[in-house]
Enzyme design. Structure first.
Site, PDB file in Angstrom:
ATOM      1  N   SER A 267       0.769  -1.092   0.082  1.00  0.00           N
ATOM      2  CA  SER A 267      -0.038  -0.029  -0.027  1.00  0.00           C
ATOM      3  C   SER A 267       1.032   1.157   0.206  1.00  0.00           C
ATOM      4  O   SER A 267       2.083   1.174   0.151  1.00  0.00           O
ATOM      5  CB  SER A 267      -0.810  -0.020   1.113  1.00  0.00           C
ATOM      6  OG  SER A 267      -0.317   0.655   2.212  1.00  0.00           O
ATOM      7  N   LYS A 268       0.228   2.324  -0.322  1.00  0.00           N
ATOM      8  CA  LYS A 268       0.953   3.737  -0.236  1.00  0.00           C
ATOM      9  C   LYS A 268       1.579   3.789   1.085  1.00  0.00           C
ATOM     10  O   LYS A 268       2.644   4.681   0.995  1.00  0.00           O
ATOM     11  CB  LYS A 268      -0.112   4.629  -0.419  1.00  0.00           C
ATOM     12  CG  LYS A 268      -0.768   4.799  -1.908  1.00  0.00           C
ATOM     13  CD  LYS A 268      -1.397   5.961  -2.097  1.00  0.00           C
ATOM     14  CE  LYS A 268      -1.796   5.853  -3.446  1.00  0.00           C
ATOM     15  NZ  LYS A 268      -2.510   7.224  -4.251  1.00  0.00           N
ATOM     16  N   ARG A 269       1.331   3.320   2.043  1.00  0.00           N
ATOM     17  CA  ARG A 269       1.734   3.706   3.386  1.00  0.00           C
ATOM     18  C   ARG A 269       2.940   2.768   3.752  1.00  0.00           C
ATOM     19  O   ARG A 269       3.918   3.302   4.652  1.00  0.00           O
ATOM     20  CB  ARG A 269       0.814   3.589   4.667  1.00  0.00           C
ATOM     21  CG  ARG A 269      -0.231   4.857   4.599  1.00  0.00           C
ATOM     22  CD  ARG A 269      -1.243   4.759   5.746  1.00  0.00           C
ATOM     23  NE  ARG A 269      -2.067   3.574   5.173  1.00  0.00           N
ATOM     24  CZ  ARG A 269      -3.132   3.596   4.219  1.00  0.00           C
ATOM     25  NH1 ARG A 269      -3.345   4.773   3.788  1.00  0.00           N
ATOM     26  NH2 ARG A 269      -3.652   2.722   3.956  1.00  0.00           N
TER      27      ARG A 269
END
Ligand code: GLU
Length: 509
Positions: A267-269
């Site tokens: 994910s982006k995080r």
């Protein structure tokens, strides 16, 4: 039979920086287009104004440019193309008529249910453990043009009552679809809800805009991430409802990119948490949010692209290093797998290290020269190029070409205590003094000549070769690391070599 020109598109929503999964989707579309002599389009899907992020579009274009993915048509292309505009917000009037066409053909309907009414139904559904779905059953009891009389619908519209337009999902139909990667996909329409196609704010939803644009822009293949697979049934049914089935693009849903340990989608995080970038370029949002990019972390675009290409696609051979042209040549959708691919940060570093070896030294020099000049150091592109040639073998990141090579530009400011303890004794200053005198008399200051001369001296004096070399290196580099000692001599020149040895003799006790 004439074949249609291949046309593919990358259609991101400008909701933030483009994740590496998005870049991979763009890359596969690009490779496919190039391989088949087709067009690669960039379309911006900005119908959800609540999620719009300023600068995201520029970030997308800059990222593709850095990767060497050139856009033939649409946003960021040199020639805009004849199917524009390529930003959905600028095409919004077009979609309304298509939505009305679907109402006229009985494939869609007006729905007047208010947000509060629907929320109440959702809450009741949750409480009864029977989630509310707007579908072929519930629509029969809700406030829409299927249940209201024609006059009442006309009156509500004349009164400017807000409405949405929903797709009228056929009841209980078995549908067979074909995905180029997943092959046969089956479903029954009773599993699907009546999706909103057109919103009360005058904007289409993703589904309507996406299908209308793919059709009107002549897209032949929809290559996108697996997260859109669940939308494929609706999209195919929309093509059928519009009567466009013969011109329907082929679909290919790319496998997920998984976290390094394989536990779920990357994910982006994850970048910040797991210590590697997940974005191509650095990002600074209006909200002050920042994220690291591959470029600024010291990766070459060739390495980033090479690594991405092998996430989900395999060439069917042992080859691992590919240029963009080789990828274009080797790429095919048949060799894209179904199952998720684990992202491997260590392998990504390996690709970068490999690509640094393959990159011409003058190009490497161009990349680090600005950083060196920023330090107030005077140097020339030719000199930096030579340094790159000497140190690239040990570089994993671009900045290593500078950080591991500062001794080529300036004398050490400190000397490694451990080396001093181990190698330096009271006899060393006099020996180094003699070496300086020898160096002073040399007319040729080339690496091989100096190596021979100094070795000869050490040999004649019956000194310990390892010890003396270590001490000289300490004077020149400050540690026991670095490039071949006499290459450094040649590079920094006679005056600087002697000055560094003298400085060390005066400093180390
Ligand atoms: N706008 C969608 C996205 O953000 C596009 C999906 C598709 O390619 O159909 O990825």
């Amino acid at each position: 039979m004439t074949h249609k020109k291949i046309r593919v598109r990358f259609a991101p929503s400008p909701t933030g920086p483009l994740h590496m999964g998005g870049v991979r989707t763009a890359l596969f579309n690009y490779l496919f287009a190039r391989k088949h002599g087709g067009d690669f389009l960039l379309r911006i899907e900005d119908t959800d104004q609540t999620r719009f992020v300023r600068n995201a579009e520029k970030y997308i274009v800059d990222s593709l440019t850095w990767c060497g993915i050139t856009i033939d048509e649409g946003i960021g292309a040199v020639n805009q193309g004849e199917y524009g505009p390529y930003r959905q917000s600028e095409r919004k009037n077009l979609y309304r008529n298509f939505a009305y066409d679907l109402i006229a053909s009985g494939n869609a309907y007006y729905a007047f249910d208010t947000a509060e009414e629907l929320n109440t139904l959702r809450e009741q559904g949750e409480a009864a453990k029977n989630p509310f779905v707007y579908n072929f059953e519930t629509r029969k009891h809700l406030c829409n043009s299927l249940t209201l009389s024609e006059q009442e619908v006309a009156q509500r519209i004349a009164d400017n009552q807000p409405y949405v337009i929903r797709f009228k999902m056929p009841e209980n139909q078995d549908v067979h679809l074909y995905d180029e990667i997943r092959k046969e996909v089956h479903f029954n329409t009773k599993e699907l809800d009546d999706k909103v196609l057109y919103k009360s704010d005058g904007m289409p939803t993703y589904h309507l805009a996406n299908v209308v644009d793919d059709y009107t822009m002549g897209i032949t293949h929809v290559i996108r991430g697996e997260e859109w697979l669940s939308s494929m049934p609706l999209h195919v049914l929309l093509y059928r409802a519009f009567g466009w089935e013969t011109d329907m693009p082929k679909f290919a849903h790319l496998p997920l990119i998984l976290k390094p340990q394989g536990q779920g989608k990357l994910s982006k995080r994850d970048g910040d948490k797991l210590g590697f970038p997940v974005f191509p370029l650095n990002w600074v949002g209006d909200d002050g949010e920042t994220a690291a990019g591959y470029k600024e972390t010291g990766y070459l675009p060739e390495a980033f692209v090479n690594m991405l290409a092998l996430l989900g696609w395999n060439p069917g051979t042992e080859q691992e290093i590919f240029t963009m042209d080789e990828l274009i040549d080797a790429f095919s959708l048949e060799r894209v797998g179904k199952s998720g691919s684990k992202f491997d940060p260590e392998k990504t570093k390996w690709f970068n290290q490999q690509w640094i070896q393959r990159t011409p030294n003058y190009k490497l020099a161009e990349l680090i020269l600005p950083t060196i000049l920023e330090q107030g150091i005077q140097t020339s592109p030719q000199y930096v190029e030579k340094v790159c040639a000497l140190v690239k073998e040990r570089a994993v990141f671009i900045q290593d070409l500078w950080l591991q090579a500062t001794y080529f530009y300036k004398a050490p400011e400190t000397y490694d205590e451990k080396v001093i303890q181990k190698r330096w004794d009271s006899s060393i200053p006099a020996i180094l003094q003699e070496i300086c005198e020898i160096l002073q008399t040399q007319n040729t200051f080339s690496s091989t000549h100096l190596e021979e001369t100094i070795k000869q001296y050490i040999h004649n004096k019956q000194l310990n070769m390892g010890q003396i070399f270590n001490c000289i290196r300490l004077c020149i580099v400050g540690t026991s690391a670095g490039a071949h000692l006499f290459d450094i001599f040649e590079m920094i020149g006679k005056t600087e070599t002697i000055a560094r040895i003298q400085k060390a003799i005066a400093t180390i006790h």
